[in-house]
Write a protein that holds these residues in place. Structure first.
Motif, PDB file in Angstrom:
ATOM      1  N   GLY A  56       0.912  -1.153   0.113  1.00 56.95           N
ATOM      2  CA  GLY A  56       0.013  -0.176   0.196  1.00 56.95           C
ATOM      3  C   GLY A  56       0.897   1.157   0.106  1.00 56.95           C
ATOM      4  O   GLY A  56       0.262   2.331  -0.047  1.00 56.95           O
ATOM      5  N   GLY A  57       2.195   1.203  -0.063  1.00 54.00           N
ATOM      6  CA  GLY A  57       2.732   2.365  -0.140  1.00 54.00           C
ATOM      7  C   GLY A  57       3.415   2.883   1.316  1.00 54.00           C
ATOM      8  O   GLY A  57       4.437   2.740   1.689  1.00 54.00           O
ATOM      9  N   PHE A  58       2.342   3.703   1.923  1.00 57.64           N
ATOM     10  CA  PHE A  58       2.727   4.515   3.146  1.00 57.64           C
ATOM     11  C   PHE A  58       3.379   5.542   3.103  1.00 57.64           C
ATOM     12  O   PHE A  58       3.285   6.505   4.239  1.00 57.64           O
ATOM     13  CB  PHE A  58       3.327   3.343   4.167  1.00 57.64           C
ATOM     14  N   GLY A  59       4.281   5.957   2.032  1.00 57.42           N
ATOM     15  CA  GLY A  59       5.001   7.197   1.892  1.00 57.42           C
ATOM     16  C   GLY A  59       4.297   8.446   1.370  1.00 57.42           C
ATOM     17  O   GLY A  59       3.376   8.268   0.869  1.00 57.42           O
ATOM     18  N   GLN A  60       4.686   9.538   1.582  1.00 56.38           N
ATOM     19  CA  GLN A  60       4.033  10.782   1.044  1.00 56.38           C
ATOM     20  C   GLN A  60       5.095  11.408   0.376  1.00 56.38           C
ATOM     21  O   GLN A  60       5.960  11.941   0.882  1.00 56.38           O
ATOM     22  CB  GLN A  60       3.437  11.608   2.081  1.00 56.38           C
ATOM     23  N   GLN A  61       4.619  11.712  -1.204  1.00 54.14           N
ATOM     24  CA  GLN A  61       5.861  12.736  -1.720  1.00 54.14           C
ATOM     25  C   GLN A  61       6.060  13.927  -1.043  1.00 54.14           C
ATOM     26  O   GLN A  61       5.289  14.582  -0.580  1.00 54.14           O
ATOM     27  CB  GLN A  61       5.005  13.127  -3.198  1.00 54.14           C
ATOM     28  N   GLY A  62       7.156  14.240  -0.805  1.00 58.90           N
ATOM     29  CA  GLY A  62       7.863  15.334  -0.068  1.00 58.90           C
ATOM     30  C   GLY A  62       7.755  15.584   1.352  1.00 58.90           C
ATOM     31  O   GLY A  62       8.128  16.396   2.067  1.00 58.90           O
ATOM     32  N   TYR A  63       7.313  14.400   1.806  1.00 63.17           N
ATOM     33  CA  TYR A  63       7.140  14.156   2.981  1.00 63.17           C
ATOM     34  C   TYR A  63       7.875  12.882   3.726  1.00 63.17           C
ATOM     35  O   TYR A  63       8.553  13.114   4.781  1.00 63.17           O
ATOM     36  CB  TYR A  63       5.539  14.056   3.597  1.00 63.17           C
ATOM     37  N   GLY A  64       7.920  11.963   2.947  1.00 56.37           N
ATOM     38  CA  GLY A  64       8.608  10.755   3.485  1.00 56.37           C
ATOM     39  C   GLY A  64       7.710   9.822   4.396  1.00 56.37           C
ATOM     40  O   GLY A  64       6.568   9.749   4.013  1.00 56.37           O
ATOM     41  N   TYR A  65       8.161   9.197   5.402  1.00 59.34           N
ATOM     42  CA  TYR A  65       7.414   8.400   6.138  1.00 59.34           C
ATOM     43  C   TYR A  65       7.145   8.952   7.373  1.00 59.34           C
ATOM     44  O   TYR A  65       8.018   9.534   8.128  1.00 59.34           O
ATOM     45  CB  TYR A  65       8.145   7.002   6.327  1.00 59.34           C
ATOM     46  N   ASN A  66       6.013   8.833   8.063  1.00 57.65           N
ATOM     47  CA  ASN A  66       5.634   8.893   9.220  1.00 57.65           C
ATOM     48  C   ASN A  66       6.006   7.637  10.107  1.00 57.65           C
ATOM     49  O   ASN A  66       5.459   6.587   9.772  1.00 57.65           O
ATOM     50  CB  ASN A  66       4.078   9.046   9.422  1.00 57.65           C
ATOM     51  N   VAL A  67       7.020   7.966  11.038  1.00 56.89           N
ATOM     52  CA  VAL A  67       7.667   6.680  11.660  1.00 56.89           C
ATOM     53  C   VAL A  67       6.851   5.714  12.315  1.00 56.89           C
ATOM     54  O   VAL A  67       6.624   4.658  12.468  1.00 56.89           O
ATOM     55  CB  VAL A  67       8.850   6.859  12.683  1.00 56.89           C
ATOM     56  N   ASN A  68       5.753   6.260  13.059  1.00 58.47           N
ATOM     57  CA  ASN A  68       4.807   5.644  14.074  1.00 58.47           C
ATOM     58  C   ASN A  68       3.745   4.882  13.209  1.00 58.47           C
ATOM     59  O   ASN A  68       3.769   3.524  13.133  1.00 58.47           O
ATOM     60  CB  ASN A  68       4.248   6.414  14.885  1.00 58.47           C
ATOM     61  N   ASN A  69       3.219   5.684  11.966  1.00 59.54           N
ATOM     62  CA  ASN A  69       2.465   4.846  11.147  1.00 59.54           C
ATOM     63  C   ASN A  69       3.000   3.691  10.656  1.00 59.54           C
ATOM     64  O   ASN A  69       2.638   2.600  10.288  1.00 59.54           O
ATOM     65  CB  ASN A  69       2.068   5.813  10.120  1.00 59.54           C
ATOM     66  N   LEU A  70       4.267   3.752   9.931  1.00 60.98           N
ATOM     67  CA  LEU A  70       4.920   2.774   9.151  1.00 60.98           C
ATOM     68  C   LEU A  70       5.223   1.751  10.287  1.00 60.98           C
ATOM     69  O   LEU A  70       5.260   0.381   9.668  1.00 60.98           O
ATOM     70  CB  LEU A  70       6.107   3.347   8.485  1.00 60.98           C
ATOM     71  N   TYR A  71       5.546   2.058  11.490  1.00 60.15           N
ATOM     72  CA  TYR A  71       5.851   0.898  12.174  1.00 60.15           C
ATOM     73  C   TYR A  71       4.843   0.220  12.570  1.00 60.15           C
ATOM     74  O   TYR A  71       4.751  -1.013  12.721  1.00 60.15           O
ATOM     75  CB  TYR A  71       6.535   1.726  13.739  1.00 60.15           C
ATOM     76  N   VAL A  72       3.463   0.688  12.630  1.00 58.94           N
ATOM     77  CA  VAL A  72       2.311   0.353  13.091  1.00 58.94           C
ATOM     78  C   VAL A  72       1.769  -0.710  11.949  1.00 58.94           C
ATOM     79  O   VAL A  72       1.689  -1.714  11.865  1.00 58.94           O
ATOM     80  CB  VAL A  72       1.184   1.156  13.385  1.00 58.94           C
ATOM     81  N   GLU A  73       2.255  -0.081  10.560  1.00 59.54           N
ATOM     82  CA  GLU A  73       1.861  -0.959   9.458  1.00 59.54           C
ATOM     83  C   GLU A  73       2.608  -2.152   9.022  1.00 59.54           C
ATOM     84  O   GLU A  73       1.894  -3.333   8.939  1.00 59.54           O
ATOM     85  CB  GLU A  73       1.773   0.144   8.243  1.00 59.54           C
ATOM     86  N   ILE A  74       3.894  -1.984   9.321  1.00 62.40           N
ATOM     87  CA  ILE A  74       4.659  -3.052   9.029  1.00 62.40           C
ATOM     88  C   ILE A  74       4.677  -4.019  10.155  1.00 62.40           C
ATOM     89  O   ILE A  74       4.653  -5.241   9.998  1.00 62.40           O
ATOM     90  CB  ILE A  74       6.014  -2.762   8.937  1.00 62.40           C
ATOM     91  N   GLY A  75       4.184  -3.487  11.471  1.00 62.96           N
ATOM     92  CA  GLY A  75       4.189  -4.512  12.468  1.00 62.96           C
ATOM     93  C   GLY A  75       2.861  -5.304  12.134  1.00 62.96           C
ATOM     94  O   GLY A  75       2.811  -6.450  12.450  1.00 62.96           O
ATOM     95  N   ASN A  76       1.755  -4.705  11.619  1.00 62.90           N
ATOM     96  CA  ASN A  76       0.476  -5.600  11.223  1.00 62.90           C
ATOM     97  C   ASN A  76       0.816  -6.615  10.075  1.00 62.90           C
ATOM     98  O   ASN A  76       0.507  -7.736  10.408  1.00 62.90           O
ATOM     99  CB  ASN A  76      -0.343  -4.753  10.933  1.00 62.90           C
ATOM    100  N   ILE A  77       1.630  -6.196   9.380  1.00 60.69           N
ATOM    101  CA  ILE A  77       2.137  -7.116   8.224  1.00 60.69           C
ATOM    102  C   ILE A  77       2.789  -8.299   8.676  1.00 60.69           C
ATOM    103  O   ILE A  77       2.617  -9.559   8.337  1.00 60.69           O
ATOM    104  CB  ILE A  77       2.700  -6.478   7.115  1.00 60.69           C
ATOM    105  N   LEU A  78       3.659  -8.140   9.783  1.00 67.52           N
ATOM    106  CA  LEU A  78       4.461  -9.164  10.136  1.00 67.52           C
ATOM    107  C   LEU A  78       3.863  -9.828  11.446  1.00 67.52           C
ATOM    108  O   LEU A  78       4.319 -10.602  12.036  1.00 67.52           O
ATOM    109  CB  LEU A  78       5.614  -8.557  10.575  1.00 67.52           C
ATOM    110  N   SER A  79       2.456  -9.638  11.615  1.00 67.78           N
ATOM    111  CA  SER A  79       1.760 -10.210  12.842  1.00 67.78           C
ATOM    112  C   SER A  79       2.596 -10.031  14.121  1.00 67.78           C
ATOM    113  O   SER A  79       2.305 -10.903  15.084  1.00 67.78           O
ATOM    114  CB  SER A  79       1.492 -11.717  12.459  1.00 67.78           C
TER     115      SER A  79
END
Ligand code: NAI
Length: 213
Positions: A56-79
């Motif tokens: 699903g991407g998760f990054g935003q052009q010109g912003y990069g990644y929100n650390v906490n959001n990406l942490y939660v998303e990848i955490g969910n993917i990895l159960s």
């Protein structure tokens, strides 16, 4: 969410992303550019973007990644919080250090049973669980239906142990033995772990002056 055609090499990179994000979060970093994130991983920005695009991407052009959001998303993917019901076979040195590590670092798995064939260990408490007799493994699995097994016993008679587990519906094996259950039980998921493999890889790299990250 995860797609079926994601390659194993992509999946194997995700825990690295997750570890880095955990450490960034701990340092109070809220946002990171995609270049900085990929540099810290020793990967190209396009590689990281490609990997994350599967989910699903998760990054935003010109912003990069929100650390906490990406942490939660990848955490969910990895159960990481799924607490899959798990049994551990072999309460020896390796088994005990795995239990200690699971206790302090992971909620992926919920350990519900520890088994050993050495009757001198049966009845001992390790991390709030009693060591059970390996003879009771079949009955225990029928009753409690573990999804995962961590197998850290010597290489003899391993097939018998895997057979009991697989026949009782254990789907995933975190396997520290030399026996590969895939040969006899093709439908199970196996992660073979051999600590010496990475040690030998390191030795090769020392002698061949390779500097792959
Ligand atoms: P250990 O001798 O301390 O413990 C092995 C335990 O397994 C003993 O308590 C023994 O009673 C139990 N056991 C043996 N057969 C069993 C069975 N059929 N059912 C239930 N329990 C059984 O040995 P350690 O150091 O814990 O290592 C265990 C095995 O893991 C060894 O064979 C070793 O070669 C392997 N190993 C693999 C590593 C890897 O990276 N893949 C790293 C370290 C060890």
């Amino acid at each position: 969410m995860a797609k079926k055609d994601v390659s194993l090499s992509v999946i194997r990179r995700l825990p690295r992303y997750f570890r880095l994000l955990a450490s960034l979060k701990k340092s109070g970093i809220v946002r990171i550019s995609s270049n900085e994130f990929s540099e810290k991983l020793g990967l190209s920005a396009s590689q990281v973007r490609q990997d994350l695009n599967y989910f699903g991407g998760f990054g935003q052009q010109g912003y990069g990644y929100n650390v906490n959001n990406l942490y939660v998303e990848i955490g969910n993917i990895l159960s990481v919080n799924s607490g899959m019901k798990t049994v551990l076979i072999g309460a020896g040195n390796l088994g005990r250090s795995i239990i200690k590590n699971l206790d302090s670092h992971s909620k992926n798995l919920e350990l519900i049973g520890i088994f050993d064939k050495n009757t001198a260990l049966v009845g001992e408490m390790i991390s709030d669980l009693v060591v059970r007799n390996a003879q009771d493994l079949d009955d225990f699995c029928k009753e409690h239906r573990p999804l995962v097994a961590i197998v850290c016993i010597p290489n003899d008679n391993t097939k018998e142990v895997f057979s009991i587990l697989a026949k009782n519906g254990v789907k995933g094996f975190w396997n520290f033995t030399d026996y590969n259950p895939k040969d006899d039980f093709p439908d199970v998921v196996v992660e073979n772990v051999h600590l010496t493999d990475s040690m030998m890889t390191m030795c090769y790299r020392i002698n061949n002056e390779t500097d792959i990250r």
